[in-house]
Design a protein around this motif. Structure first.
Motif, PDB file in Angstrom:
ATOM      1  N   ARG A  20      39.431  41.293  41.751  1.00 19.66           N
ATOM      2  CA  ARG A  20      39.943  41.334  42.757  1.00 19.66           C
ATOM      3  C   ARG A  20      39.549  40.131  43.713  1.00 19.66           C
ATOM      4  NH1 ARG A  20      42.706  46.156  43.859  1.00 19.66           N
ATOM      5  NH2 ARG A  20      42.446  47.705  42.575  1.00 19.66           N
ATOM      6  N   ALA A  21      40.169  39.887  44.536  1.00 18.61           N
ATOM      7  CA  ALA A  21      39.923  38.772  45.669  1.00 18.61           C
ATOM      8  C   ALA A  21      39.333  39.687  47.086  1.00 18.61           C
ATOM      9  CB  ALA A  21      40.983  37.827  45.784  1.00 18.61           C
ATOM     10  N   SER A  22      38.187  40.262  47.056  1.00 23.85           N
ATOM     11  CA  SER A  22      38.071  41.493  47.961  1.00 23.85           C
ATOM     12  C   SER A  22      36.551  41.574  48.038  1.00 23.85           C
ATOM     13  CB  SER A  22      38.517  42.497  47.569  1.00 23.85           C
ATOM     14  OG  SER A  22      38.190  43.658  48.137  1.00 23.85           O
ATOM     15  N   PRO A  23      36.198  42.018  49.199  1.00 24.37           N
ATOM     16  CA  PRO A  23      34.400  42.324  49.542  1.00 24.37           C
ATOM     17  C   PRO A  23      34.350  43.576  48.795  1.00 24.37           C
ATOM     18  CG  PRO A  23      35.800  42.620  51.429  1.00 24.37           C
ATOM     19  CD  PRO A  23      36.705  42.076  50.606  1.00 24.37           C
ATOM     20  N   VAL A  24      35.208  44.237  48.529  1.00 23.91           N
ATOM     21  CA  VAL A  24      34.973  45.380  47.558  1.00 23.91           C
ATOM     22  C   VAL A  24      35.723  45.401  46.291  1.00 23.91           C
ATOM     23  CG1 VAL A  24      34.590  46.718  49.560  1.00 23.91           C
ATOM     24  CG2 VAL A  24      36.855  46.659  48.697  1.00 23.91           C
ATOM     25  N   SER A  25      35.264  46.314  45.164  1.00 18.90           N
ATOM     26  CA  SER A  25      35.881  46.422  43.920  1.00 18.90           C
ATOM     27  C   SER A  25      36.891  47.582  43.936  1.00 18.90           C
ATOM     28  CB  SER A  25      34.653  46.738  42.895  1.00 18.90           C
ATOM     29  OG  SER A  25      34.029  48.069  43.162  1.00 18.90           O
ATOM     30  N   TRP A  26      37.263  48.223  45.016  1.00 17.41           N
ATOM     31  CA  TRP A  26      38.054  49.231  44.456  1.00 17.41           C
ATOM     32  C   TRP A  26      39.565  48.991  45.522  1.00 17.41           C
ATOM     33  CZ3 TRP A  26      38.843  50.667  49.966  1.00 17.41           C
ATOM     34  CH2 TRP A  26      37.803  50.547  50.573  1.00 17.41           C
ATOM     35  N   ALA A  27      39.532  47.968  46.114  1.00 19.55           N
ATOM     36  CA  ALA A  27      40.580  47.785  46.898  1.00 19.55           C
ATOM     37  C   ALA A  27      40.892  46.220  47.155  1.00 19.55           C
ATOM     38  CB  ALA A  27      40.645  48.468  48.391  1.00 19.55           C
ATOM     39  N   GLY A  28      42.054  45.807  47.757  1.00 17.31           N
ATOM     40  CA  GLY A  28      42.314  44.373  47.915  1.00 17.31           C
ATOM     41  C   GLY A  28      42.985  43.533  46.915  1.00 17.31           C
ATOM     42  N   PRO A  29      43.401  42.569  46.954  1.00 16.70           N
ATOM     43  CA  PRO A  29      44.352  41.976  46.292  1.00 16.70           C
ATOM     44  C   PRO A  29      43.776  41.850  44.558  1.00 16.70           C
ATOM     45  CG  PRO A  29      44.342  40.498  48.148  1.00 16.70           C
ATOM     46  CD  PRO A  29      43.182  41.772  48.172  1.00 16.70           C
ATOM     47  N   LYS A  30      44.745  42.232  43.936  1.00 16.52           N
ATOM     48  CA  LYS A  30      44.200  42.529  42.588  1.00 16.52           C
ATOM     49  C   LYS A  30      44.635  41.275  41.617  1.00 16.52           C
ATOM     50  CE  LYS A  30      43.746  45.778  38.672  1.00 16.52           C
ATOM     51  NZ  LYS A  30      44.179  47.277  38.672  1.00 16.52           N
ATOM     52  N   ARG A  31      44.019  40.743  40.603  1.00 14.82           N
ATOM     53  CA  ARG A  31      44.471  40.016  39.354  1.00 14.82           C
ATOM     54  C   ARG A  31      45.506  40.666  38.850  1.00 14.82           C
ATOM     55  NH1 ARG A  31      42.335  34.980  37.988  1.00 14.82           N
ATOM     56  NH2 ARG A  31      40.413  35.513  39.055  1.00 14.82           N
ATOM     57  N   VAL A  32      46.555  39.713  38.428  1.00 12.25           N
ATOM     58  CA  VAL A  32      47.633  40.308  37.506  1.00 12.25           C
ATOM     59  C   VAL A  32      47.644  39.258  36.231  1.00 12.25           C
ATOM     60  CG1 VAL A  32      50.032  40.669  37.148  1.00 12.25           C
ATOM     61  CG2 VAL A  32      49.042  41.101  39.344  1.00 12.25           C
ATOM     62  N   GLY A  33      47.239  39.953  35.148  1.00  8.56           N
ATOM     63  CA  GLY A  33      47.474  39.264  33.997  1.00  8.56           C
ATOM     64  C   GLY A  33      45.977  38.897  33.355  1.00  8.56           C
ATOM     65  N   THR A  34      46.106  38.031  32.287  1.00  9.15           N
ATOM     66  CA  THR A  34      44.719  38.022  31.503  1.00  9.15           C
ATOM     67  C   THR A  34      44.170  36.514  32.132  1.00  9.15           C
ATOM     68  OG1 THR A  34      45.551  39.043  29.517  1.00  9.15           O
ATOM     69  CG2 THR A  34      43.691  37.552  29.478  1.00  9.15           C
ATOM     70  N   LEU A  35      42.652  36.940  32.500  1.00  6.85           N
ATOM     71  CA  LEU A  35      42.122  35.606  32.960  1.00  6.85           C
ATOM     72  C   LEU A  35      41.932  34.550  31.687  1.00  6.85           C
ATOM     73  CD1 LEU A  35      40.183  34.359  35.310  1.00  6.85           C
ATOM     74  CD2 LEU A  35      38.268  35.340  34.036  1.00  6.85           C
ATOM     75  N   PRO A  36      42.405  33.422  31.919  1.00  9.34           N
ATOM     76  CA  PRO A  36      42.470  32.483  30.565  1.00  9.34           C
ATOM     77  C   PRO A  36      41.147  31.750  30.086  1.00  9.34           C
ATOM     78  CG  PRO A  36      43.391  31.511  32.552  1.00  9.34           C
ATOM     79  CD  PRO A  36      43.274  32.756  33.111  1.00  9.34           C
ATOM     80  N   LEU A  37      40.262  31.904  31.096  1.00  6.82           N
ATOM     81  CA  LEU A  37      39.074  31.256  31.072  1.00  6.82           C
ATOM     82  C   LEU A  37      37.896  31.909  31.648  1.00  6.82           C
ATOM     83  CD1 LEU A  37      38.176  28.862  28.966  1.00  6.82           C
ATOM     84  CD2 LEU A  37      38.367  27.327  31.330  1.00  6.82           C
ATOM     85  N   THR A  38      36.958  32.649  31.061  1.00  6.42           N
ATOM     86  CA  THR A  38      35.797  33.136  31.924  1.00  6.42           C
ATOM     87  C   THR A  38      34.766  32.207  32.117  1.00  6.42           C
ATOM     88  OG1 THR A  38      34.635  33.880  29.859  1.00  6.42           O
ATOM     89  CG2 THR A  38      36.479  35.137  30.423  1.00  6.42           C
ATOM     90  N   PRO A  39      33.935  32.455  33.193  1.00  8.73           N
ATOM     91  CA  PRO A  39      32.715  31.557  33.122  1.00  8.73           C
ATOM     92  C   PRO A  39      32.038  31.344  32.173  1.00  8.73           C
ATOM     93  CG  PRO A  39      33.027  33.068  35.052  1.00  8.73           C
ATOM     94  CD  PRO A  39      33.980  33.524  34.102  1.00  8.73           C
ATOM     95  N   ALA A  40      31.879  32.057  31.334  1.00  2.00           N
ATOM     96  CA  ALA A  40      30.891  31.796  29.984  1.00  2.00           C
ATOM     97  C   ALA A  40      31.700  31.127  28.972  1.00  2.00           C
ATOM     98  CB  ALA A  40      30.727  33.366  29.190  1.00  2.00           C
ATOM     99  N   GLN A  41      33.032  30.853  29.251  1.00  4.49           N
ATOM    100  CA  GLN A  41      33.734  30.020  28.168  1.00  4.49           C
ATOM    101  C   GLN A  41      33.967  28.754  28.757  1.00  4.49           C
ATOM    102  OE1 GLN A  41      37.014  32.730  28.107  1.00  4.49           O
ATOM    103  NE2 GLN A  41      36.791  33.338  26.033  1.00  4.49           N
ATOM    104  N   LEU A  42      33.431  28.363  30.027  1.00  6.63           N
ATOM    105  CA  LEU A  42      33.914  27.106  30.677  1.00  6.63           C
ATOM    106  C   LEU A  42      32.736  26.041  29.999  1.00  6.63           C
ATOM    107  CD1 LEU A  42      33.597  28.148  34.376  1.00  6.63           C
ATOM    108  CD2 LEU A  42      35.574  26.975  33.021  1.00  6.63           C
ATOM    109  N   PRO A  43      33.179  24.807  30.059  1.00  7.62           N
ATOM    110  CA  PRO A  43      32.104  23.695  29.610  1.00  7.62           C
ATOM    111  C   PRO A  43      31.115  23.574  30.741  1.00  7.62           C
ATOM    112  CG  PRO A  43      34.046  22.837  30.751  1.00  7.62           C
ATOM    113  CD  PRO A  43      34.529  24.211  30.397  1.00  7.62           C
ATOM    114  N   HIS A  44      30.013  22.987  30.550  1.00  7.86           N
ATOM    115  CA  HIS A  44      29.131  22.705  31.668  1.00  7.86           C
ATOM    116  C   HIS A  44      29.667  22.140  32.892  1.00  7.86           C
ATOM    117  CE1 HIS A  44      25.664  21.293  34.077  1.00  7.86           C
ATOM    118  NE2 HIS A  44      25.020  22.287  33.215  1.00  7.86           N
ATOM    119  N   ILE A  45      29.559  22.833  33.951  1.00  7.23           N
ATOM    120  CA  ILE A  45      30.047  22.306  35.093  1.00  7.23           C
ATOM    121  C   ILE A  45      29.160  21.608  35.965  1.00  7.23           C
ATOM    122  CG2 ILE A  45      31.161  23.382  37.398  1.00  7.23           C
ATOM    123  CD1 ILE A  45      33.000  23.739  34.840  1.00  7.23           C
TER     124      ILE A  45
END
Length: 360
Positions: A120-145
Motif C-alpha cells: 500500500r502507498a499509505s501510512p498504515v497497512s490496513w487502508a489506503g491505495p493498494k497495489r494491483v498485480g505482482t511486484l515485478p522486482l523486490t528490493p532483494a532482487q535489485l542489483p546493487h543500487i
C-alpha cells in the motif's frame, strides 16, 4: 446468514479519512508567509511554494465530496501484464518497476527513482491505495543500487519499508538525493551512516562523474496534516557523459519545463524523459497537481526530449478515479493530436526493461 455488505459510501470512510492526510488542505502550513530576506522566492517562512507563487490547497469539503461520491473504476481485464526484467541489458537502460519507481542504469551507476515496493502507498497497512498485480522486482532482487532519487515525500513516492530495505542492501546503503528539508525524515529512521544529500531547485550533486540536478515542478509535499509544504518537491536531471535523463516528478503543467530546457540547453538534449501520465481524474480536482496525458505530451515537447516514457499509472488503485489502464489510451490520443510518433512517447509493462541509446 451472511452479513449484508456495507453501502459503498461507508466502505469508503477509511479511505476518506486517510485522504485527509494525503491531500493538501488550507490553513495548515502557513505556506503563504513571505520568505526571509535574501531567500529564494519559492521559500516561505515555514516551507516552500511553487515558482509561480502558488500553493495547492483543497478544502475539506472538496476532499470529502470527492471521496464519498467517487465510484471505484473497474480493474483492467485482462490484468495489466507483468514481465521479467532484463537485468543483464547493456547500459543505458531503464526498468519500470511500477508507479514512479524506475531502475535506470547509466553512466556506470544503478539509479532508482521514488522507491515504493510496498503493498500500500499509505501510512498504515490496513487502508489506503493498494497495489494491483505482482511486484515485478523486490528490493532483494535489485542489483546493487548506487543512488536513490526522491522527488517528494508523498507515500506513493517515499516508503519507509522500501528505504529500510535499500539501506540494508549487501555492499552498503545507496546515496539518497532528496529535496530541501527532507533529510530530517531519513535521520529520524535511525539508520546509522546513511548518506543523504539535500538539494534546492537548480542545485546539483556529482556522484562518480554523473551529475544529479533537482529541477522545479508544480506540486506540494506532506506526510501528515501538520507538515504541508514544509519540505521541497521537484524532479531530477541526470547528466551522465553519454546520456541525459530527466524525471519530472509529480507535477501540474507549468512553464517549469520550458525553463528547464533553457537552463540546461548548453548540456544538450535529453535522451529520455520520465513523465507522469496517470492519476488525473477527477480533472478539476487533480489539474493543479497532476498532469494528464495531453499535458504530459506538451511537457515532452517543452523539454525537447528525444524520447519519453510515461510513469505514475497502472499500479495503485484508489489514488484517483480513472481506470488503471486508461492512461495509455489517452496518451495515444494525445500523441496524435500533437503529431508525435508512437515511439516518441511510450509506456512500459510492469517489469519491462527498455534498452536505450545515447546520442553522444
Amino acid at each position: 446468514m451472511p452479513r449484508p455488505a456495507l453501502p459503498a459510501r461507508l466502505r469508503r470512510l477509511p479511505a476518506a479519512l486517510l485522504t485527509l492526510l494525503l491531500v493538501p488542505l488550507p490553513g495548515c502550513s502557513g505556506d503563504k508567509a513571505p520568505p526571509s530576506a535574501g531567500a529564494p522566492a519559492h521559500h516561505t517562512a515555514e516551507g516552500f511554494r511553487n515558482r509561480d507563487g502558488s500553493t495547492i490547497d483543497k478544502s475539506q469539503w472538496e476532499v470529502w465530496r470527492w471521496q464519498l461520491s467517487r465510484r471505484d473504476p473497474p480493474r483492467p481485464q485482462p490484468p495489466l501484464p507483468v514481465v521479467a526484467p532484463d537485468l543483464q541489458a547493456p547500459e543505458p537502460n531503464i526498468t519500470w518497476i511500477g508507479h514512479s519507481t524506475v531502475l535506470a542504469r547509466l553512466g556506470g551507476l544503478a539509479v532508482l527513482t521514488d522507491p515504493q515496493f510496498s503493498e500500500r502507498a499509505s501510512p498504515v497497512s490496513w487502508a489506503g491505495p493498494k497495489r494491483v498485480g505482482t511486484l515485478p522486482l523486490t528490493p532483494a532482487q535489485l542489483p546493487h543500487i548506487d543512488v536513490v532519487l526522491v522527488s517528494h515525500n508523498h507515500y506513493d513516492h517515499l516508503d519507509e519499508a522500501s528505504v529500510r530495505a535499500l539501506a540494508a542492501q549487501p555492499g552498503g546503503a545507496p546515496l539518497f538525493i532528496v529535496p530541501l528539508k527532507l533529510k530530517a525524515w531519513f535521520d529520524d529512521l535511525g539508520l546509522a551512516g546513511l548518506r543523504v544529500v539535500e538539494l534546492d531547485w537548480w542545485q546539483s550533486h556529482v556522484e562518480r562523474g554523473v551529475e544529479f540536478m533537482l529541477t522545479p515542478a508544480r506540486h506540494w509535499s506532506s506526510r501528515t496534516p501538520f507538515d504541508r509544504q514544509r519540505t521541497l518537491w521537484g524532479g531530477f536531471a541526470v547528466l551522465a557523459p553519454e546520456f541525459r535523463l530527466i524525471y519530472t516528478g509529480d507535477t501540474g503543467y507549468s512553464r517549469d519545463f520550458t525553463d528547464i530546457r533553457q537552463h540546461l540547453a548548453h548540456r544538450g538534449s535529453f535522451d529520455l524523459a520520465l513523465i507522469p501520465v496517470g492519476c488525473y481524474e477527477p480533472r478539476e480536482f487533480m489539474r493543479a497537481q497532476h498532469v494528464n496525458p495531453a499535458d504530459a505530451a506538451q511537457i515532452h515537447l517543452d523539454l525537447g526530449a528525444r524520447r519519453s516514457v510515461g510513469v505514475h499509472w497502472g499500479t495503485f488503485e484508489g489514488l484517483c478515479d480513472e481506470p488503471l489502464d486508461q492512461a495509455p489510451r489517452d496518451l495515444a490520443t494525445a500523441r496524435r493530436l500533437v503529431g508525435l510518433a508512437d515511439e516518441a512517447f511510450t509506456v512500459l509493462k510492469h517489469g519491462e526493461t527498455l534498452r536505450l541509446q545515447g546520442a553522444r
